[in-house]
Design an enzyme around this catalytic site. Structure first.
Site, PDB file in Angstrom:
ATOM      1  CB  CYS A  77      -0.892   0.050   1.240  1.00 14.24           C
ATOM      2  SG  CYS A  77      -1.811  -1.442   1.625  1.00 14.24           S
ATOM      3  CG  ASP A  78       2.842   5.069  -1.308  1.00 16.10           C
ATOM      4  OD1 ASP A  78       3.738   4.984  -0.453  1.00 16.10           O
ATOM      5  OD2 ASP A  78       2.569   6.117  -1.923  1.00 16.10           O
ATOM      6  CB  SER A  79      -1.723   6.826   1.478  1.00 20.03           C
ATOM      7  OG  SER A  79      -2.427   5.622   1.617  1.00 20.03           O
TER       8      SER A  79
END
Length: 207
Positions: A77-79
């Protein structure tokens, strides 16, 4: 089936545990700046998805080196926050967090989350899926005293956009339009869809 979370984020871990999954946590250790620099003028959604995939692939390499038989699914995941045409990640420094918050106050930004899912069977990759989700976040206007106290807590320094929804930062978020779990760090609807793409039912992964 091992569910491996390629992230050190306690917020992502908490979301998954509350949703019935107790993952094996592995930290990717990827150089996010180097990955971003290798992309040619990426769109924000492309950037967060590429970073999520890189994290999943880095953890995948470690799992394959262990040479353990059986099945596993790795989720990366990355945000990042898109605000006023600029995409920002973790502030890192109090001064940067303060400057960003003064620009965010009273505005609406888009929290972009990229996810990548890789399914492994007996050391071999059998399926991959990736995607992104955007959620609008409406920010309040904290006073200078409130802002100083929030930054002084240290919380905003290590999170995407310099805010949280599930911690102290939640006091300064007026609302979200979209998926709240995505703002916290891992989108449950998107993860469910990606798991389905690699042939897995999320209900079979519940503990």
């Amino acid at each position: 089936m091992r569910f491996v979370l390629a992230s050190a984020s306690p917020a992502r871990l908490a979301v998954l545990r509350a949703a019935g999954i107790d993952p094996d946590v592995r930290v990717s250790g990827v150089d996010e700046d180097a990955i971003a620099a290798a992309l040619t003028d990426p769109a924000p959604a492309e950037l967060v998805t590429a970073l999520a995939l890189a994290k999943a692939e880095a953890v995948l390499a470690g799992l394959r080196a262990e040479d353990e038989p059986g099945e596993a699914v790795v989720v990366g995941c990355d945000s990042m926050l898109s605000l006023h045409g600029e995409v920002v990640g973790k502030p890192g420094e109090p001064e940067i967090a303060a400057k960003r918050w003064r620009g965010m106050a009273g505005s609406t930004g888009e929290l972009l989350t990229g996810h990548a899912v890789v399914r492994l069977r007996d050391g071999e990759v059998v399926a991959r899926a990736q995607g992104h989700r955007g959620t609008a976040v409406r920010f309040a206007e904290p006073s200078e005293e409130e802002l100083a106290a929030y930054i002084g807590s240290g919380e905003p320094l290590g999170v995407a956009g310099g805010f949280t929804l599930d911690g102290l930062g939640g006091w300064f978020v007026e609302g979200v339009d979209g998926d709240p779990s995505s703002v916290i760090g891992i989108s449950l609807p998107l993860t469910r869809n990606l798991l389905s793409e690699v042939g897995l039912r999320v209900t079979d992964l519940w503990r």
